[in-house]
Each structure stands twice: as structure tokens, then as C-alpha cells.
Design a protein around this motif. Structure first.
Motif, mmCIF file in Angstrom:
data_model
loop_
_atom_site.group_PDB
_atom_site.id
_atom_site.type_symbol
_atom_site.label_atom_id
_atom_site.label_comp_id
_atom_site.label_asym_id
_atom_site.label_seq_id
_atom_site.Cartn_x
_atom_site.Cartn_y
_atom_site.Cartn_z
ATOM 1 N N MET A 166 2.225 0.772 -4.384
ATOM 2 C CA MET A 166 3.638 0.476 -4.196
ATOM 3 C C MET A 166 3.857 -0.293 -2.897
ATOM 4 O O MET A 166 4.668 -1.220 -2.836
ATOM 5 N N ALA A 167 3.109 0.072 -1.859
ATOM 6 C CA ALA A 167 3.202 -0.658 -0.599
ATOM 7 C C ALA A 167 2.789 -2.120 -0.787
ATOM 8 O O ALA A 167 3.455 -3.040 -0.307
ATOM 9 N N LEU A 168 1.702 -2.349 -1.517
ATOM 10 C CA LEU A 168 1.255 -3.716 -1.782
ATOM 11 C C LEU A 168 2.282 -4.488 -2.609
ATOM 12 O O LEU A 168 2.494 -5.686 -2.400
ATOM 13 N N THR A 169 2.932 -3.799 -3.544
ATOM 14 C CA THR A 169 3.914 -4.455 -4.408
ATOM 15 C C THR A 169 5.100 -4.995 -3.622
ATOM 16 O O THR A 169 5.675 -6.023 -3.986
ATOM 17 N N GLY A 244 -3.083 8.107 1.046
ATOM 18 C CA GLY A 244 -1.764 8.256 0.452
ATOM 19 C C GLY A 244 -0.654 8.340 1.486
ATOM 20 O O GLY A 244 0.403 7.727 1.331
ATOM 21 N N LEU A 245 -0.872 9.089 2.546
ATOM 22 C CA LEU A 245 0.141 9.219 3.599
ATOM 23 C C LEU A 245 0.399 7.880 4.279
ATOM 24 O O LEU A 245 1.550 7.527 4.569
ATOM 25 N N ALA A 246 -0.667 7.130 4.532
ATOM 26 C CA ALA A 246 -0.508 5.809 5.151
ATOM 27 C C ALA A 246 0.281 4.884 4.233
ATOM 28 O O ALA A 246 1.180 4.144 4.683
ATOM 29 N N GLY A 247 -0.023 4.920 2.936
ATOM 30 C CA GLY A 247 0.712 4.094 1.983
ATOM 31 C C GLY A 247 2.178 4.465 1.920
ATOM 32 O O GLY A 247 3.050 3.587 1.850
ATOM 33 N N VAL A 251 5.408 2.030 2.634
ATOM 34 C CA VAL A 251 6.453 1.844 1.615
ATOM 35 C C VAL A 251 7.830 2.048 2.226
ATOM 36 O O VAL A 251 8.748 1.241 2.022
ATOM 37 N N ARG A 252 8.000 3.126 2.961
ATOM 38 C CA ARG A 252 9.309 3.418 3.574
ATOM 39 C C ARG A 252 9.734 2.285 4.509
ATOM 40 O O ARG A 252 10.877 1.814 4.467
#
Length: 261
Positions: A166-169, A244-247, A251-252
Motif C-alpha cells: 500500500m505504501a508503494l501504491t 509491516g510497521l515500517a510500511g 502509508v500514514r
């Protein structure tokens, strides 16, 4: 005039996940196809090719080939399910449907949006994994009581990949950018140690494979299903959790940059 009070994180999560449930209620066939893909791999390669392969070694213990492949496909199913919802679906809602902008006109925040989308992607991947785990049990491919922990492991894999994908998106600007996702997805799958042990490689290539996130998920599920749990399992858990936490943090921040500022 009164202003609506912000929802609690748990309440916001429930509302947004329920929204996705309603949207996908008529698209149940999508879940069926996501479940069947690893089953076909298991029956064709795990069982079919397994008839030509004697045994493989997992942490010093010899296991049948089908039992070697099955837990890896469990991890792959979580990976694929999380990736689908956290990329294509998120991009459409963000760039075309403008759904997130509409949500921010309500008491919802970008943190609520990020959290709910990651959880939904994780739930989709977890659903695939749960159904696949039932198939594994029916075929007698769960060799230890620790196999029940493979489902939480699959959820962890889903969380890690849904947050990062999601972060990459959020950085993508057109549908053509999704070619990069495919370019990343296929090598991760082929070099994840799903169908053969990592010992087939030497030197730098083996180190590179062992450092990939899907390999860590495959190894974790395999160790849990076969009962060969060790310190390496803890390393995989920490690796995937930190990923996961980094991603989620990225995202936020990206949603704040795109939708708020």
C-alpha cells in the motif's frame, strides 16, 4: 452548528471494514479464485512432481516433498491476497474513485483509512490461508501440532505485505506503474524457496534469497507446519513485524501528504 466527533480507532476500523464487506459481498468469486490457485499448485507440483522426488530436509528432518511445498504455498497465498487488495484496489480508490477524499469529509482520519485498508488486505489474505490450511489438513500435510500457529503466521505475512504494498501504491502515477509490481511479485515467488530448498544456491545469491521477505514467510510457515521451530522462526517473525510497521508508518505519512496537505 455542531461538529461530529472523531470516531475511536476501533469504531472507525469496524465501519470501514464493514464497508469493504458490503462491496465484496457480490464478488465472492474473487475469493474463490484466490483460494484455488495455491491448491492447483499443491496438487500439480506438490503431489504430482512430489511423486518423482523422494524427500527433502527441513532443519535436519526429512519430510515428503508435498509436506515441504504445502506450507510454503500457505505463505504465498497470504502474500498474493494481501498484494491484490493493497495495490490495484487502493490505487483505484485513491486516484480514480477519490474515495479517500470523501472519507476525510467525515470524522475519519488518514490513520483510520490506512489502518482499515491494511486490515482488510490482511483479512483477505488470511481467508485464503485459512481455507488452504483446511485443505492441507485434509491431505495429511500438517505434521505437527504447531501447524495451528501457521494461520497467525499467515496473518503476519499478510500484514507485512499489505502495509508495504500500500505504501508503494501511493507513489504510483498510472496503471503502467503496476508492471513494476508484477516485476517484483514474480521473482519473490520463484526465489522464495517454495519448491526447492535454499541450499540449492551458493554464496551471494543464497544470502540474497534468504533476505527477501517472502522467503522469511515461507520458512516460518514451513517450520511451524513441520514442527521444526527454532531461533530462525523468531528472526522471521521480527523481520516481518518490523517490515509491516515500517510500511504502515509510510502509508500514514503518504496519505497525509496526498490528501491533507
Amino acid at each position: 452548528m455542531t461538529t461530529a466527533a472523531p470516531l475511536t480507532p476501533l469504531r472507525a476500523l469496524g465501519v470501514l471494514v464493514a464497508r469493504n464487506v458490503v462491496v465484496y459481498r457480490r464478488a465472492w468469486k474473487l475469493f474463490l479464485t484466490g483460494f484455488l490457485e495455491p491448491v492447483f499448485y499443491l496438487l500439480s507440483i506438490g503431489v504430482g512432481v512430489g511423486a518423482l522426488v523422494d524427500v527433502l530436509e527441513v532443519n535436519g528432518r526429512e519430510v515428503p516433498y508435498a509436506e515441504f511445498v504445502a506450507p510454503a504455498l500457505l505463505a504465498v497465498s497470504a502474500f498474493n491476497g494481501a498484494l491484490l487488495d493493497s495495490t490495484y484496489s487502493v490505487y483505484f480508490r485513491l486516484r480514480y474513485e477519490r474515495l479517500y477524499e470523501q472519507m476525510l469529509a467525515t470524522p475519519l482520519t488518514t490513520a483510520d483509512i490506512a489502518r482499515s485498508e491494511i486490515v482488510w488486505s490482511q483479512l483477505r489474505g488470511g481467508t485464503y490461508s485459512a481455507m488452504f490450511l483446511v485443505v492441507m489438513a485434509a491431505l495429511g500435510l500438517t505434521g505437527s501440532w504447531t501447524a495451528m500457529l501457521a494461520l497467525p503466521a499467515a496473518l503476519l505475512i499478510g500484514f507485512s505485505f499489505s502495509a508495504v504494498c500500500m505504501a508503494l501504491t501511493t507513489y504510483m502515477r498510472s496503471w503502467q506503474d503496476f508492471d513494476k509490481i508484477t516485476l517484483l511479485q514474480l521473482p519473490l515467488f520463484l526465489f522464495s524457496g517454495t519448491f526447492f530448498p535454499v541450499t540449492a544456491y551458493d554464496g551471494v545469491l543464497r544470502w540474497a534469497v534468504e533476505a527477501t521477505p517472502l522467503y522469511r514467510g515461507v520458512v516460518l510457515c514451513r517450520e511451524l507446519v513441520t514442527g521444526e521451530v527454532g531461533w530462525g522462526s523468531a528472526v522471521s517473525v521480527v523481520y516481518l513485524l518490523l517490515m509491516g510497521l515500517a510500511g504502515a508508518v509510510v502509508v500514514r505519512r503518504r496519505l497525509d501528504a496526498l490528501l491533507v496537505t
